[in-house]
Design a protein around this motif. Structure first.
Motif, PDB file in Angstrom:
ATOM      1  N   ALA A  68      41.852  46.838  52.080  1.00  0.00           N
ATOM      2  CA  ALA A  68      42.378  47.616  53.214  1.00  0.00           C
ATOM      3  C   ALA A  68      43.055  46.714  54.245  1.00  0.00           C
ATOM      4  CB  ALA A  68      41.247  48.400  53.870  1.00  0.00           C
ATOM      5  N   ASP A  69      42.690  45.447  54.263  1.00  0.00           N
ATOM      6  CA  ASP A  69      43.248  44.484  55.211  1.00  0.00           C
ATOM      7  C   ASP A  69      44.524  43.870  54.631  1.00  0.00           C
ATOM      8  OD1 ASP A  69      43.628  41.668  56.294  1.00  0.00           O
ATOM      9  OD2 ASP A  69      42.055  42.395  57.635  1.00  0.00           O
ATOM     10  N   SER A  70      45.641  44.062  55.315  1.00  0.00           N
ATOM     11  CA  SER A  70      46.927  43.586  54.793  1.00  0.00           C
ATOM     12  C   SER A  70      46.953  42.063  54.667  1.00  0.00           C
ATOM     13  CB  SER A  70      48.080  44.049  55.689  1.00  0.00           C
ATOM     14  OG  SER A  70      47.937  43.527  57.003  1.00  0.00           O
ATOM     15  N   GLY A  71      46.273  41.369  55.570  1.00  0.00           N
ATOM     16  CA  GLY A  71      46.227  39.914  55.477  1.00  0.00           C
ATOM     17  C   GLY A  71      45.487  39.440  54.249  1.00  0.00           C
ATOM     18  N   ARG A  72      44.405  40.125  53.918  1.00  0.00           N
ATOM     19  CA  ARG A  72      43.647  39.775  52.714  1.00  0.00           C
ATOM     20  C   ARG A  72      44.466  40.095  51.462  1.00  0.00           C
ATOM     21  NH1 ARG A  72      39.260  36.720  52.334  1.00  0.00           N
ATOM     22  NH2 ARG A  72      38.159  38.138  50.931  1.00  0.00           N
ATOM     23  N   ARG A  73      45.203  41.202  51.487  1.00  0.00           N
ATOM     24  CA  ARG A  73      46.061  41.510  50.330  1.00  0.00           C
ATOM     25  C   ARG A  73      47.104  40.415  50.141  1.00  0.00           C
ATOM     26  NH1 ARG A  73      46.260  46.586  52.678  1.00  0.00           N
ATOM     27  NH2 ARG A  73      48.502  46.461  53.097  1.00  0.00           N
ATOM     28  N   ILE A 127      46.123  39.481  35.588  1.00  0.00           N
ATOM     29  CA  ILE A 127      45.458  40.137  36.706  1.00  0.00           C
ATOM     30  C   ILE A 127      44.434  41.107  36.147  1.00  0.00           C
ATOM     31  CG2 ILE A 127      45.713  41.683  38.685  1.00  0.00           C
ATOM     32  CD1 ILE A 127      48.535  40.585  39.044  1.00  0.00           C
ATOM     33  N   GLY A 128      43.159  40.759  36.301  1.00  0.00           N
ATOM     34  CA  GLY A 128      42.065  41.620  35.857  1.00  0.00           C
ATOM     35  C   GLY A 128      41.252  42.064  37.058  1.00  0.00           C
ATOM     36  N   SER A 129      40.199  41.325  37.379  1.00  0.00           N
ATOM     37  CA  SER A 129      39.321  41.730  38.480  1.00  0.00           C
ATOM     38  C   SER A 129      40.034  41.716  39.828  1.00  0.00           C
ATOM     39  CB  SER A 129      38.090  40.826  38.530  1.00  0.00           C
ATOM     40  OG  SER A 129      38.452  39.478  38.723  1.00  0.00           O
ATOM     41  N   MET A 130      41.089  40.940  39.982  1.00  0.00           N
ATOM     42  CA  MET A 130      41.793  40.886  41.258  1.00  0.00           C
ATOM     43  C   MET A 130      42.584  42.153  41.564  1.00  0.00           C
ATOM     44  SD  MET A 130      43.044  37.034  42.191  1.00  0.00           S
ATOM     45  CE  MET A 130      43.433  37.596  43.859  1.00  0.00           C
ATOM     46  N   GLN A 131      42.681  43.067  40.607  1.00  0.00           N
ATOM     47  CA  GLN A 131      43.336  44.335  40.922  1.00  0.00           C
ATOM     48  C   GLN A 131      42.570  45.107  41.981  1.00  0.00           C
ATOM     49  OE1 GLN A 131      42.628  47.538  37.648  1.00  0.00           O
ATOM     50  NE2 GLN A 131      42.295  45.554  36.650  1.00  0.00           N
ATOM     51  N   GLY A 132      41.231  44.967  42.014  1.00  0.00           N
ATOM     52  CA  GLY A 132      40.425  45.669  42.995  1.00  0.00           C
ATOM     53  C   GLY A 132      40.104  47.091  42.579  1.00  0.00           C
ATOM     54  N   ARG A 133      39.825  47.949  43.579  1.00  0.00           N
ATOM     55  CA  ARG A 133      39.447  49.330  43.320  1.00  0.00           C
ATOM     56  C   ARG A 133      39.640  50.143  44.596  1.00  0.00           C
ATOM     57  NH1 ARG A 133      34.599  49.052  40.576  1.00  0.00           N
ATOM     58  NH2 ARG A 133      34.087  51.210  41.081  1.00  0.00           N
ATOM     59  N   TRP A 134      39.672  51.446  44.461  1.00  0.00           N
ATOM     60  CA  TRP A 134      39.710  52.290  45.660  1.00  0.00           C
ATOM     61  C   TRP A 134      38.283  52.556  46.114  1.00  0.00           C
ATOM     62  CZ3 TRP A 134      37.546  57.211  45.657  1.00  0.00           C
ATOM     63  CH2 TRP A 134      37.333  57.822  44.409  1.00  0.00           C
ATOM     64  N   ASP A 171      41.787  55.097  49.903  1.00  0.00           N
ATOM     65  CA  ASP A 171      41.715  56.157  48.897  1.00  0.00           C
ATOM     66  C   ASP A 171      42.509  55.784  47.653  1.00  0.00           C
ATOM     67  OD1 ASP A 171      44.523  57.170  49.063  1.00  0.00           O
ATOM     68  OD2 ASP A 171      43.921  57.788  51.070  1.00  0.00           O
ATOM     69  N   LYS A 172      42.353  56.561  46.610  1.00  0.00           N
ATOM     70  CA  LYS A 172      42.908  56.204  45.307  1.00  0.00           C
ATOM     71  C   LYS A 172      44.419  56.046  45.334  1.00  0.00           C
ATOM     72  CE  LYS A 172      42.874  57.472  40.407  1.00  0.00           C
ATOM     73  NZ  LYS A 172      42.343  58.409  39.388  1.00  0.00           N
ATOM     74  N   TYR A 219      33.009  50.278  35.015  1.00  0.00           N
ATOM     75  CA  TYR A 219      32.038  49.549  35.818  1.00  0.00           C
ATOM     76  C   TYR A 219      32.684  48.405  36.601  1.00  0.00           C
ATOM     77  CZ  TYR A 219      29.148  52.149  32.574  1.00  0.00           C
ATOM     78  OH  TYR A 219      28.604  53.164  31.818  1.00  0.00           O
ATOM     79  N   GLU A 220      33.957  48.094  36.276  1.00  0.00           N
ATOM     80  CA  GLU A 220      34.651  46.984  36.920  1.00  0.00           C
ATOM     81  C   GLU A 220      35.851  47.419  37.751  1.00  0.00           C
ATOM     82  OE1 GLU A 220      35.141  43.473  34.457  1.00  0.00           O
ATOM     83  OE2 GLU A 220      33.638  44.240  33.061  1.00  0.00           O
ATOM     84  N   THR A 221      36.383  48.600  37.495  1.00  0.00           N
ATOM     85  CA  THR A 221      37.453  49.141  38.324  1.00  0.00           C
ATOM     86  C   THR A 221      37.420  50.656  38.230  1.00  0.00           C
ATOM     87  OG1 THR A 221      39.815  49.001  38.897  1.00  0.00           O
ATOM     88  CG2 THR A 221      39.281  49.194  36.571  1.00  0.00           C
ATOM     89  N   ASN A 222      38.058  51.325  39.188  1.00  0.00           N
ATOM     90  CA  ASN A 222      38.231  52.778  39.111  1.00  0.00           C
ATOM     91  C   ASN A 222      39.706  53.128  39.195  1.00  0.00           C
ATOM     92  OD1 ASN A 222      38.703  52.256  41.816  1.00  0.00           O
ATOM     93  ND2 ASN A 222      36.861  53.306  42.551  1.00  0.00           N
ATOM     94  N   LEU A 223      40.554  52.177  38.820  1.00  0.00           N
ATOM     95  CA  LEU A 223      41.998  52.399  38.814  1.00  0.00           C
ATOM     96  C   LEU A 223      42.430  52.782  37.393  1.00  0.00           C
ATOM     97  CD1 LEU A 223      42.913  49.479  41.221  1.00  0.00           C
ATOM     98  CD2 LEU A 223      42.806  51.919  41.762  1.00  0.00           C
ATOM     99  N   ALA A 224      42.987  51.870  36.627  1.00  0.00           N
ATOM    100  CA  ALA A 224      43.359  52.166  35.234  1.00  0.00           C
ATOM    101  C   ALA A 224      42.278  51.617  34.311  1.00  0.00           C
ATOM    102  CB  ALA A 224      44.707  51.540  34.899  1.00  0.00           C
TER     103      ALA A 224
END
Length: 272
Positions: free
Chosen positions: A85-90, A113-120, A125-126, A159-164
């Motif tokens: 959510a933080d633009s600086g961290r992104r 890019i695996g775990s660094m994709q993150g999640r909502w 939100d998604k 269990y590792e992402t809720n994106l794709a």
């Protein structure tokens, strides 16, 4: 022709992770070559840690290629991801990945890019998270293209992402991108969890698949679980895949035996 590869991690925080070799890159390269692998995949704590390795010398000496470089230490070590959510961290996350791209490019090795994709989550939100992810894939994919390498995006299990989480969802994620330089990683372990049929999932990914993690159902070496590789090999042939199948597996009972089991299964599946 599909080529073989094996993972090496030099990330202290990932010591218990699913990497075949740990810490000693020269020894791992020597053993990989001895066993008959075509390449290694390197998981490093930073871009500087990659450039500090004598990779030119090691790869030439052992007649190996560098199949890919992982970015997961950005999450594991620094807690960085592309949906923050933080633009600086992104931006820090993108900078970390950009550095890994730069370090791998001289060896024609794409960044993953695996775990660094993150999640909502509750903060993002998604749809917003997917927007952040696509913006980063566009930017980083174009940067990788300028260096002559693709960028690899990996759908992960639930269990590792809720994106794709499936190949189909991965294709849908890539569809709106303005760059065509982002490819999918088909990890057979994640697919074993999320796909109703792994072979059909590979066909869903089709031309978008740019890398494969070759592992068994229990995330041990291929041949040590219950995965049926015949339909998987058929599906990869049907989509014309000719990249790497790389072992990303727990070193059970040890690294050398895991690598040996992997290459034996690889040869039985793809060379017999």
């Amino acid at each position: 022709m599909i080529k073989s590869a094996v993972t090496i991690s030099i990330v202290e925080e990932a010591r218990k992770g699913p990497f075949v070799f740990h810490d000693d890159v020269p020894a791992a390269c020597e053993k990989a070559a001895e066993l008959g692998f075509d390449a290694v995949e390197l998981f490093a704590p930073s871009a500087d840690a990659i450039t500090a390795q004598p990779l030119d010398e090691l790869l030439q000496q052992h007649k190996l290629n560098l199949a890919a470089v992982g970015t997961g230490a950005g999450m594991v070590k620094h807690g960085l991801h592309l949906c923050d959510a933080d633009s600086g961290r992104r931006e820090q996350a993108r900078d970390f990945i950009r550095g890994i791209i730069d370090a791998g490019a001289p060896f024609k090795a794409p960044a993953i890019i695996g775990s660094m994709q993150g999640r909502w989550d509750d903060m993002t939100d998604k749809e917003t998270a997917l927007g952040y992810l696509r913006d980063s894939l566009n930017e980083l994919g174009a940067h990788a293209a300028s260096l002559g390498v693709p960028l690899i995006y990996e759908p992960l299990n639930r269990y590792e992402t809720n994106l794709a989480t499936t190949m189909k969802e991965g294709v849908e994620l890539l569809a709106p991108l303005t760059t065509d330089n982002v490819k999918l990683l088909a990890d057979l372990f994640h697919m074993n969890i999320e796909e109703a049929n792994i072979a059909d999932g590979l066909r869903d990914g089709g031309k978008h698949i740019g890398h494969v993690h070759f592992v068994d159902s229990n995330r041990q070496a291929a041949g040590r679980g219950h995965m049926d590789y015949a339909p998987i090999a058929k599906a990869l042939a049907d989509i014309g895949y000719d990249g790497y199948c790389c072992a990303e597996a727990f070193p059970i009972p040890d690294s050398v035996e895991t690598a040996r089991q992997t290459i034996e299964t690889f040869k039985a599946v793809f060379r017999s």
